[in-house]
Design a protein around this motif. Structure first.
Motif, PDB file in Angstrom:
ATOM      1  N   ARG A 199     -60.752  74.791 -45.713  1.00  0.00           N
ATOM      2  CA  ARG A 199     -59.878  74.459 -44.214  1.00  0.00           C
ATOM      3  C   ARG A 199     -58.810  75.954 -44.545  1.00  0.00           C
ATOM      4  N   GLU A 200     -58.408  76.331 -45.211  1.00  0.00           N
ATOM      5  CA  GLU A 200     -57.057  77.340 -44.825  1.00  0.00           C
ATOM      6  C   GLU A 200     -57.358  77.921 -46.304  1.00  0.00           C
ATOM      7  N   VAL A 201     -56.354  78.638 -46.317  1.00  0.00           N
ATOM      8  CA  VAL A 201     -56.224  79.817 -47.389  1.00  0.00           C
ATOM      9  C   VAL A 201     -55.863  79.103 -48.553  1.00  0.00           C
ATOM     10  N   ARG A 202     -55.984  78.852 -50.091  1.00  0.00           N
ATOM     11  CA  ARG A 202     -54.685  78.672 -50.998  1.00  0.00           C
ATOM     12  C   ARG A 202     -54.864  80.040 -51.800  1.00  0.00           C
TER      13      ARG A 202
ATOM     14  N   MET B  92     -57.216  78.328 -41.405  1.00  0.00           N
ATOM     15  CA  MET B  92     -55.928  78.713 -41.898  1.00  0.00           C
ATOM     16  C   MET B  92     -55.511  79.462 -41.977  1.00  0.00           C
ATOM     17  N   LEU B  93     -54.004  80.182 -42.006  1.00  0.00           N
ATOM     18  CA  LEU B  93     -54.076  81.502 -42.826  1.00  0.00           C
ATOM     19  C   LEU B  93     -52.606  80.932 -42.204  1.00  0.00           C
ATOM     20  N   THR B  94     -51.162  81.542 -43.573  1.00  0.00           N
ATOM     21  CA  THR B  94     -50.177  82.036 -42.848  1.00  0.00           C
ATOM     22  C   THR B  94     -49.817  83.610 -42.521  1.00  0.00           C
ATOM     23  N   GLU B  95     -48.557  83.679 -42.389  1.00  0.00           N
ATOM     24  CA  GLU B  95     -48.076  85.187 -42.357  1.00  0.00           C
ATOM     25  C   GLU B  95     -47.660  86.032 -42.856  1.00  0.00           C
ATOM     26  N   SER B  96     -47.789  85.418 -44.635  1.00  0.00           N
ATOM     27  CA  SER B  96     -48.124  85.612 -45.788  1.00  0.00           C
ATOM     28  C   SER B  96     -48.976  86.512 -46.462  1.00  0.00           C
ATOM     29  N   GLN B  97     -49.527  85.462 -46.539  1.00  0.00           N
ATOM     30  CA  GLN B  97     -51.192  85.431 -46.439  1.00  0.00           C
ATOM     31  C   GLN B  97     -51.678  86.586 -45.710  1.00  0.00           C
TER      32      GLN B  97
ATOM     33  N   GLY C  51     -56.258  95.944 -46.867  1.00  0.00           N
ATOM     34  CA  GLY C  51     -57.218  96.555 -45.541  1.00  0.00           C
ATOM     35  C   GLY C  51     -58.213  95.815 -45.261  1.00  0.00           C
ATOM     36  N   LEU C  52     -57.580  94.814 -44.565  1.00  0.00           N
ATOM     37  CA  LEU C  52     -58.490  93.759 -43.554  1.00  0.00           C
ATOM     38  C   LEU C  52     -58.449  94.559 -42.742  1.00  0.00           C
ATOM     39  N   TYR C  53     -59.772  94.819 -41.531  1.00  0.00           N
ATOM     40  CA  TYR C  53     -59.330  95.488 -40.403  1.00  0.00           C
ATOM     41  C   TYR C  53     -59.694  94.289 -39.407  1.00  0.00           C
ATOM     42  N   ALA C  54     -59.736  93.400 -39.420  1.00  0.00           N
ATOM     43  CA  ALA C  54     -60.370  91.726 -38.204  1.00  0.00           C
ATOM     44  C   ALA C  54     -60.288  90.446 -39.088  1.00  0.00           C
ATOM     45  N   TYR C  55     -59.285  89.493 -38.194  1.00  0.00           N
ATOM     46  CA  TYR C  55     -59.802  88.469 -38.759  1.00  0.00           C
ATOM     47  C   TYR C  55     -60.448  86.714 -37.812  1.00  0.00           C
ATOM     48  N   ASN C  56     -61.496  86.939 -38.456  1.00  0.00           N
ATOM     49  CA  ASN C  56     -62.216  85.672 -36.820  1.00  0.00           C
ATOM     50  C   ASN C  56     -61.370  84.186 -37.013  1.00  0.00           C
ATOM     51  N   HIS C  57     -61.186  83.582 -36.464  1.00  0.00           N
ATOM     52  CA  HIS C  57     -60.593  82.522 -36.754  1.00  0.00           C
ATOM     53  C   HIS C  57     -60.392  81.850 -34.677  1.00  0.00           C
ATOM     54  N   ASN C  58     -62.117  81.008 -34.233  1.00  0.00           N
ATOM     55  CA  ASN C  58     -62.435  81.007 -33.533  1.00  0.00           C
ATOM     56  C   ASN C  58     -61.872  79.563 -32.655  1.00  0.00           C
TER      57      ASN C  58
ATOM     58  N   ILE D 175     -63.775  67.915 -33.553  1.00  0.00           N
ATOM     59  CA  ILE D 175     -62.917  68.535 -35.111  1.00  0.00           C
ATOM     60  C   ILE D 175     -61.708  67.613 -34.735  1.00  0.00           C
ATOM     61  N   SER D 176     -61.093  66.621 -35.612  1.00  0.00           N
ATOM     62  CA  SER D 176     -60.411  66.189 -35.586  1.00  0.00           C
ATOM     63  C   SER D 176     -58.811  66.292 -36.945  1.00  0.00           C
ATOM     64  N   THR D 177     -59.698  66.853 -38.104  1.00  0.00           N
ATOM     65  CA  THR D 177     -59.202  67.717 -39.289  1.00  0.00           C
ATOM     66  C   THR D 177     -57.297  68.413 -39.256  1.00  0.00           C
ATOM     67  N   ARG D 178     -58.317  69.473 -37.939  1.00  0.00           N
ATOM     68  CA  ARG D 178     -56.939  70.181 -37.410  1.00  0.00           C
ATOM     69  C   ARG D 178     -56.792  70.163 -35.801  1.00  0.00           C
ATOM     70  N   THR D 179     -55.786  71.068 -35.221  1.00  0.00           N
ATOM     71  CA  THR D 179     -54.906  70.367 -34.602  1.00  0.00           C
ATOM     72  C   THR D 179     -55.580  72.250 -33.285  1.00  0.00           C
ATOM     73  N   TYR D 180     -55.124  72.168 -32.529  1.00  0.00           N
ATOM     74  CA  TYR D 180     -56.023  73.479 -31.033  1.00  0.00           C
ATOM     75  C   TYR D 180     -54.279  74.375 -31.401  1.00  0.00           C
ATOM     76  N   ASP D 181     -53.679  73.706 -31.754  1.00  0.00           N
ATOM     77  CA  ASP D 181     -52.401  74.638 -32.091  1.00  0.00           C
ATOM     78  C   ASP D 181     -52.274  75.325 -33.413  1.00  0.00           C
ATOM     79  N   GLU D 182     -52.455  74.857 -34.356  1.00  0.00           N
ATOM     80  CA  GLU D 182     -52.983  75.392 -35.667  1.00  0.00           C
ATOM     81  C   GLU D 182     -53.752  76.505 -35.638  1.00  0.00           C
ATOM     82  N   ARG D 183     -54.863  76.460 -34.945  1.00  0.00           N
ATOM     83  CA  ARG D 183     -56.337  77.240 -34.371  1.00  0.00           C
ATOM     84  C   ARG D 183     -54.691  78.971 -33.728  1.00  0.00           C
ATOM     85  N   LEU D 184     -54.485  78.083 -32.727  1.00  0.00           N
ATOM     86  CA  LEU D 184     -53.425  79.271 -32.467  1.00  0.00           C
ATOM     87  C   LEU D 184     -52.039  79.885 -33.414  1.00  0.00           C
ATOM     88  N   GLN D 185     -51.555  79.429 -33.998  1.00  0.00           N
ATOM     89  CA  GLN D 185     -50.812  79.871 -35.803  1.00  0.00           C
ATOM     90  C   GLN D 185     -51.390  81.072 -36.013  1.00  0.00           C
ATOM     91  N   THR D 186     -52.686  80.636 -36.325  1.00  0.00           N
ATOM     92  CA  THR D 186     -52.621  81.366 -37.464  1.00  0.00           C
ATOM     93  C   THR D 186     -53.678  82.972 -36.324  1.00  0.00           C
TER      94      THR D 186
END
Length: 334
Positions: A104-107, A135-140, A148-155, A167-178
């Motif tokens: 669901r998210e990076v820990r 989902m990913l935080t700024e520090s992650q 050296g990560l080149y790209a991050y995929n989050h559709n 999907i009901s378990t996370r919001t569109y805004d959470e996607r955009l924040q990632t």
């Protein structure tokens, strides 16, 4: 040269999407030739580094723990196995390896430490590295960038209006924040969607509007055709019509002229003729290798035969420069 815009309206995008098909393909092909070496197609390979058991309820996904889909759950792959898969993919013509984990998210734990090590190891093969980990935080995102990560995929998957149906378990805004966190870390953004989920044409147009009106267009936009999987809520969806794929790719090419548009999931259901129409309409990337996480995909050999027939050539890695953590060792040592 075509202007890059970030202020498209739904009306403008709808007008493009609904144009007579041959006119639409012609315009997209013209823009494609203006902005890219149109015969160059990036080959990416996708590997599932942690499969199944995901707590999300994405209606299309065989890796959701709540659905019975026959997917075998397995924990993190060993780094050596990932490096071996990357070497095989590179030998097959791939310039990018995408690593997916059903989270669901990076820990911030040992599994994330292992991902960082994998990113560094694949970088040493001189391949672009992409991750899709939820989902990913700024520090992650910063940690991944430093590795050296080149790209991050989050559709985005679908439109904001249609999203809760899928999907009901996370919001569109959470996607955009990632996506925003990824962008702040100066990692390239890979974000697109899926068609064939039972969405309306208006939803496709709305999703394209969201992507094209981000402060900076995603460097990569995957267009996926749903691969229905038994056991998921969308198992009985009809096969996506090829003309819908062509319209999506052509519209994405016109409104995001410098973006790499990826012909992604669903290629096994397409003939070479159908795929060639997608390339004509502006697709300039594919996923190659036998699997896309858990669903079938054409083999490298089949794709190389298609490339030869169509006069296409694989794109080299790091065509647009290297991220901060992917500088070659001999350069970093100077």
């Amino acid at each position: 040269m075509t202007e890059v815009r970030n202020d498209w309206t739904k009306e403008e995008i709808a007008e493009i999407y609904n144009r007579p098909l041959l006119d639409l393909i012609y315009e997209a092909a013209t823009i494609h030739r203006e902005n890219k070496d149109y015969a160059e197609v990036q080959i990416s390979s996708l590997i599932s580094i942690k499969t199944g058991g995901c707590p999300e309820d994405c209606a299309y996904c065989p890796q959701a723990a709540r659905y019975s889909t026959g997917v075998n759950v397995h924990g993190m792959l060993p780094k050596e196995e990932v490096v071996a898969a990357a070497q095989k993919a590179k030998a097959g013509g791939a310039s990018r390896l995408c690593m997916g984990a059903a989270w669901r998210e990076v820990r911030d734990n040992r599994d994330f430490d292992k991902v960082i090590e994998m990113v560094q190891a694949v970088n040493e093969l001189d391949m672009e590295v992409c991750c899709t980990l939820g989902m990913l935080t700024e520090s992650q995102a910063e940690r991944l960038a430093d590795a050296g990560l080149y790209a991050y995929n989050h559709n985005l998957d679908t439109s904001e209006e249609d999203y809760k149906r899928i999907i009901s378990t996370r919001t569109y805004d959470e996607r955009l924040q990632t996506l925003e966190n990824v962008r702040k870390a100066k990692i390239t953004v890979c974000s697109g969607g899926i068609i064939g989920l039972g969405e309306k044409v208006e939803d496709r147009i709305s999703m394209l509007k969201t992507l094209s009106n981000l402060p900076q267009h995603p460097e990569s936009v995957p267009i996926n055709a749903l691969v229905p999987v038994k056991g998921t809520p969308l198992a009985d969806q009809a096969k996506v019509d090829i003309w819908d794929m062509v319209r999506m790719i052509a519209t994405a090419r016109i409104i995001m002229p410098k973006t790499v548009v990826r012909l992604s999931a669903g290629r096994t259901e397409m003939s070479v003729i159908e795929q060639s129409l997608c390339f004509m309409a502006g697709a300039n990337s594919i996923f190659a290798g036998e699997k896309l996480l858990t669903t079938p995909n054409p083999s490298f050999d089949e794709d190389m035969a298609m490339f030869q027939l169509l006069g296409l050539k694989p794109r080299e890695a790091f065509k647009n420069g290297r991220p901060k953590g992917a500088v070659k060792k001999e350069v970093a040592a100077e």
